[in-house]
Design a protein around this motif. Structure first.
Motif, mmCIF file in Angstrom:
data_model
loop_
_atom_site.group_PDB
_atom_site.id
_atom_site.type_symbol
_atom_site.label_atom_id
_atom_site.label_comp_id
_atom_site.label_asym_id
_atom_site.label_seq_id
_atom_site.Cartn_x
_atom_site.Cartn_y
_atom_site.Cartn_z
ATOM 1 N N VAL A 100 -0.697 -8.301 0.217
ATOM 2 C CA VAL A 100 -1.545 -8.666 -0.911
ATOM 3 C C VAL A 100 -3.015 -8.348 -0.663
ATOM 4 N N TYR A 101 -3.378 -8.022 0.602
ATOM 5 C CA TYR A 101 -4.774 -7.716 0.864
ATOM 6 C C TYR A 101 -4.865 -6.822 2.093
ATOM 7 N N THR A 102 -5.710 -5.791 2.012
ATOM 8 C CA THR A 102 -6.126 -4.991 3.173
ATOM 9 C C THR A 102 -7.594 -4.654 2.999
ATOM 10 N N VAL A 103 -8.291 -4.601 4.074
ATOM 11 C CA VAL A 103 -9.701 -4.241 3.996
ATOM 12 C C VAL A 103 -9.855 -2.780 3.592
ATOM 13 N N ASN A 104 -8.987 -1.914 4.154
ATOM 14 C CA ASN A 104 -9.108 -0.475 3.913
ATOM 15 C C ASN A 104 -8.499 -0.043 2.573
ATOM 16 N N ARG A 105 -7.618 -0.880 1.984
ATOM 17 C CA ARG A 105 -6.953 -0.578 0.712
ATOM 18 C C ARG A 105 -6.215 0.766 0.756
ATOM 19 N N HIS A 106 -5.472 0.966 1.839
ATOM 20 C CA HIS A 106 -4.646 2.166 1.928
ATOM 21 C C HIS A 106 -3.349 1.961 1.161
ATOM 22 N N ALA A 107 -2.414 2.886 1.343
ATOM 23 C CA ALA A 107 -1.172 2.862 0.578
ATOM 24 C C ALA A 107 -0.296 1.670 0.900
ATOM 25 N N ASP A 108 -0.583 0.959 1.968
ATOM 26 C CA ASP A 108 0.245 -0.195 2.301
ATOM 27 C C ASP A 108 -0.078 -1.409 1.428
ATOM 28 N N LEU A 109 -1.193 -1.401 0.669
ATOM 29 C CA LEU A 109 -1.523 -2.503 -0.229
ATOM 30 C C LEU A 109 -0.495 -2.556 -1.356
ATOM 31 N N GLY A 110 0.124 -3.703 -1.531
ATOM 32 C CA GLY A 110 1.128 -3.902 -2.556
ATOM 33 C C GLY A 110 2.540 -3.587 -2.123
ATOM 34 N N GLN A 111 2.740 -3.088 -0.863
ATOM 35 C CA GLN A 111 4.088 -2.781 -0.395
ATOM 36 C C GLN A 111 4.905 -4.057 -0.218
ATOM 37 N N ASP A 112 6.190 -3.945 -0.564
ATOM 38 C CA ASP A 112 7.130 -5.052 -0.376
ATOM 39 C C ASP A 112 7.857 -4.819 0.945
ATOM 40 N N LEU A 113 7.441 -5.515 1.952
ATOM 41 C CA LEU A 113 8.012 -5.313 3.279
ATOM 42 C C LEU A 113 9.412 -5.861 3.411
ATOM 43 N N ALA A 114 9.808 -6.702 2.465
ATOM 44 C CA ALA A 114 11.155 -7.274 2.504
ATOM 45 C C ALA A 114 12.184 -6.363 1.864
ATOM 46 N N ALA A 115 11.716 -5.328 1.193
ATOM 47 C CA ALA A 115 12.652 -4.406 0.558
ATOM 48 C C ALA A 115 13.459 -3.669 1.614
ATOM 49 N N GLU A 116 14.691 -3.316 1.251
ATOM 50 C CA GLU A 116 15.606 -2.677 2.190
ATOM 51 C C GLU A 116 15.037 -1.362 2.708
ATOM 52 N N LYS A 117 14.379 -0.617 1.824
ATOM 53 C CA LYS A 117 13.865 0.707 2.232
ATOM 54 C C LYS A 117 12.723 0.599 3.250
#
Length: 891
Positions: free
Chosen positions: A169-186
């Motif tokens: 939900v938050y990153t200082v750098n706002r790279h592509a990992d912002l908003g990623q669902d880490l619980a998703a199977e993929k």
């Protein structure tokens, strides 16, 4: 046969036969004596050169012991230096990870962070889309960029907040990992996903891996759960890169051109680099196959000598790292060629190059137990080859290496052609460098040329034009230069496998069979020579030492003596024949006149001869005349000879008396000189004794100095350890500064939330931050000072380490001086005893000279008495007058 012929035959028989016998005996004895003298000279030269060669090999063996001591000392010094460097870097790496764990733990415990996770979760929808306006407001206005400030102050690459559902939900750098669902199977194999699940219950450290949102650059994470009481709200993580680790391990001050430190780690049963190499080409993520890396990741610490991927022999220091959740190790390496073959400041040659030049070796080698020749002074074709499986495995160097490896002791390889040296003859000596576990760490070998041996064998003083000495090996090949052409010019005879080039003379075979002797043989060139032979044992190798000279030169003096004796004999024979003819005529003719001067003979007058024809008669008168004539001549000769002898005896007795007096005077002077020399020798002996006592006292002082140097080394080591402890205390201060900053951050967040009521609290927080900054600067200055002091202490330790071997060497030299002084004192004692014996002999000569003078005086008196007796006889003198100037009438 008439009387003259009979007399002539008798004279010749009595003269020539003894002459021939004397000449034969003289030539025979002279030939034997000269032959023995030639053999004795050959044997003396042979033994001198054998002694010189024994001394050379004994010195070389001592040089190898000294070389091993130097190698071990240099290796230990390099290991000690590497250990200090590695301990410092190990502490810094572990401190970096511990600081990260402390930072993430402190941040996760911040009460405002639990609210921040919820606030930022509201700006990200279920599909991962971010409301940019609300995001900007929440970050900059509501939380005043505090999270970004924390990321910058800690030196991290990014700071992330992950909701309890696994959404970033938050990153200082706002790279592509912002908003990623880490619980998703993929995303389950995503590094951040693994980090999230590992941090659900406790603080975790995620290893460096390629991270897709950062263009697959390597990233690692520190993560901790965000709790409110016992309720799980999410995860906070900070991202770190390889740069901080590289900065720590790639500091190369004092590590030379090949020394470096790097990190290794194990994941999924694979060992890979965890930092970039500064000298070699290894980078993070590359596979590692070194044995030391496996040992470090097996929780072992130690030092070993190993080959790197470029077949360079290195000293490797390995240790495990204490990092929670990671299986890492730290390695420090340096090339053996640089570590134990140092160069003095301002010089281009390293220690081993100077060693080989000083002691006359062709080359020096360091060989790894695997067979890899990792160091060579000359860097010829054998450099970086394997002596077990490579091209030169069957050479003398390969043979002696395997012998040392199997026996773990000194070995010698005989002279053989060595291809890397243009097939020149070379021998090798090798010794092992042992580890504490009685394993061979290294084999040190030196190449011995034939130059030194030739220098001894080609010394031809006292050997004439055809004399020579040479060595023959077990393979019957020459080991030193010899003389082979018809002009006796010196040419090098190199050994080959051909039977025609082998030296198989009788002397060589006997010497190789262990016999010592001399004989006349045909040499390797087919010429007749006098040969003196003996075996020369060089450790477990036996050579034949031969000294020879051609018989044509050795017996040249015998031939000269023989020719001289023949010439003298011929001249003597002619002279004897001539004299015999004259004497025979002289005897026969006067016999006929004997009756005419019988009266004079009765009176003792033999100065008159007689004439007449009666002596020519053939009757009894003629016979009597002949007999009397003969008697007159014979008696006259005897009287003349007796007078001459009496005169010679008188003259000789006078000369003898003078000589005896001179001899007595010389003997007295000699006795005085001997007494003076004996007194001088006693003074020299006393001086030698004083020198020995002074050398012993100097040795004690050198030993005390060596002990003081060792104690100084220990003090420097303790100083280095103390400085390391100071560095650790400073790091504690730095952690306190970090915690103070975090407290200031929390105070700022709470003040912003209190708005008007929190202004005073905000001022306090700002002052705390300023105090933290001031403390940080002071800690950095102290850190720089501690590092500078540590560098000085390390340099002092290096200087002490260099000083200790030099002082030890001084102690050894003084010990040798004392031993030499003791030997000198013993020798002077023996010489003094000899001079005392000579003094006794001289005193005896003085007494004998006095006896000889008395004898000469007595002999003079007897000579005068003999002259008075023979004065009765009158004989004809050479001027025609009798010996008493009387002129009686002739008969």
């Amino acid at each position: 046969m008439n009387l003259k012929a009979k007399l002539l035959v008798a004279f010749l028989a009595m003269s020539l036969l003894p002459l021939a016998l004397i000449a034969w005996i003289t030539v025979d004895h002279s030939s034997t004596a000269l032959s023995e003298q030639a053999f004795a000279q050959l044997e003396s030269i042979r033994e001198i050169k054998k002694t010189l060669l024994d001394q050379f090999f004994s010195e070389w063996r001592g040089n190898m012991d000294m070389l091993i001591d130097s190698v071990v000392s240099l290796k230990n010094a390099a290991i000690d230096k590497m250990t200090i460097v590695q301990e410092m870097k190990k502490a810094q790496v572990e401190e970096y990870f511990q600081q990260g764990i402390n930072d993430i733990t402190t941040l996760a415990n911040n009460t405002s962070l639990a609210k921040a996770v919820g606030d930022f979760a509201m700006v990200v929808d279920k599909e991962g889309k971010v409301d940019e306006t609300l995001y900007e407001f929440t970050e900059k206005v509501k939380y005043q960029n505090n999270l970004a400030q924390f990321k910058e102050s800690g030196g991290y690459d990014d700071l992330l907040l992950i909701s309890k559902e696994g959404v970033v939900v938050y990153t200082v750098n706002r790279h592509a990992d912002l908003g990623q669902d880490l619980a998703a199977e993929k995303n389950r194999e995503h590094p951040l996903s693994r980090c999230f699940y590992s941090a659900l219950e406790s603080v975790t450290v995620q290893d460096l891996e390629p991270y897709a949102p950062d263009e697959n650059d390597l990233r690692g994470f520190f993560a901790a759960p965000i709790l409110k009481g016992k309720m799980f709200l999410g995860v906070v993580a900070v991202k770190f890169t390889k740069e901080p680790l590289n900065r720590i391990v790639q500091r190369r001050k004092g590590m030379g051109s090949t020394g470096e430190t790097y990190l290794v780690g194990k994941r999924n049963d694979e060992i890979r680099y965890r930092s970039d190499q500064a000298v070699k080409t290894g980078v993070i993520g590359d596979l590692v196959v070194e044995i030391a890396a496996k040992k470090a990741l097996s929780r072992e610490s130690g030092v070993l000598l190993d080959m790197d991927q470029t077949d360079t022999l290195e000293i490797v220091r390995y240790d495990p790292l204490e990092i929670p959740g990671l299986q890492w190790g730290i390695m420090t390496t340096i090339a053996v060629e640089e570590a134990i073959a140092p160069k003095m400041e301002g010089e281009t040659d390293d220690y081993f190059t100077r060693f080989t030049s000083q002691y006359g070796y062709s080359d020096l080698f360091l060989i790894h137990p695997t067979g890899m020749l990792s160091y060579s002074v000359k860097h010829k074709a054998d450099y970086r080859t394997n002596l077990n499986t490579g091209l030169y495995a069957d050479t003398g160097l390969g043979l002696v290496f395997r012998q040392v490896l199997n026996s773990k002791s000194f070995h010698f390889a005989d002279f053989r052609p060595y291809p890397p040296s243009d097939n020149a003859l070379a021998a090798f000596m090798a010794v092992p460098v042992m580890s504490d576990k009685n394993k061979v760490d290294l084999v040190v070998a030196v190449q011995i040329p034939t130059d030194v041996i030739n220098g001894v064998m080609q010394e031809r003083s006292g050997m004439g034009d055809t004399g020579e000495t040479y060595l023959v090996g077990q393979d019957r090949q020459l080991l030193s230069d010899s003389m082979a052409n018809s002009n006796r010019g010196q040419v090098a005879v190199l050994p080959t496998d051909s039977q025609s080039d082998q030296i198989r003379t009788v002397a060589v075979e006997k010497a190789l069979a262990g016999e010592t002797g001399k004989m006349i043989i045909s040499d390797y060139a087919g010429k007749e020579v006098l040969s003196a032979y003996t075996p020369l044992n060089v450790w477990d190798t036996s050579w034949a030492l031969i000294a020879e000279i051609e018989t044509s030169e050795a017996f040249a003096s015998v031939r000269t003596l023989t020719n001289l004796m023949i010439g003298i004999s011929v001249v003597t024979c002619l002279f004897i024949v001539f004299v015999s003819v004259i004497v025979a005529g002289y005897i026969v003719t006067p016999v006929q006149q004997v009756a005419l001067f019988i009266k004079n003979m009765a009176k003792g007058d033999f100065s008159r001869s007689f004439s007449g024809k009666d002596a020519e008669r053939k009757d009894e008168i003629g016979t009597l005349a002949t007999a009397m004539m003969n008697m007159q001549v014979r008696i006259r000769e005897v009287v003349a000879q007796v007078k001459e002898v009496a005169q010679d005896v008188s003259t000789g007795s006078v000369e003898l008396r003078v000589s005896a007096a001179n001899m007595s005077k010389g003997a007295s002077q000699q006795a005085a000189a001997v007494e003076q020399m004996s007194s001088s020798l006693q003074e020299i002996g006393a001086a030698s004794k004083q020198n020995a006592e002074n050398a012993s006292y100097t040795e004690k002082i050198a030993q005390e100095t060596s002990q003081n140097a060792r104690e100084s080394q220990q003090i420097v080591d303790e100083t280095v350890k103390a400085m390391a402890e100071v560095a650790q205390k400073i790091r504690i201060i730095e952690r306190i500064v970090g915690q103070t900053r975090l407290l200031s951050l929390n105070a700022t967040i709470e003040a912003s939330r209190a708005q008007e009521h929190g202004k005073a609290f905000a001022v306090v927080a700002q002052e705390v931050r300023r105090l933290s900054d001031t403390t940080q600067k002071s800690a950095e200055e102290i850190t720089r000072l501690a590092r500078s002091s540590l560098s000085v202490s390390e340099r002092a330790g290096e200087m002490s380490a260099r000083l200790v071997p030099l002082i030890q060497q001084t102690t050894n030299l003084v010990r040798e001086i004392r031993a030499a002084s003791d030997e000198q004192r013993s020798g002077m004692t023996q010489v003094n005893q000899g001079m005392q014996q000579l003094d006794q002999v001289t005193q005896q000569n003085v007494s004998m000279a006095q006896v000889l003078a008395a004898t000469a005086e007595n002999l003079t008196e007897q000579a005068h008495h003999l002259q008075n007796i023979v004065a009765f006889f009158q004989i004809e003198t050479p001027n025609g007058r009798d010996d008493r100037d009387e002129h009686p009438d002739c008969v």
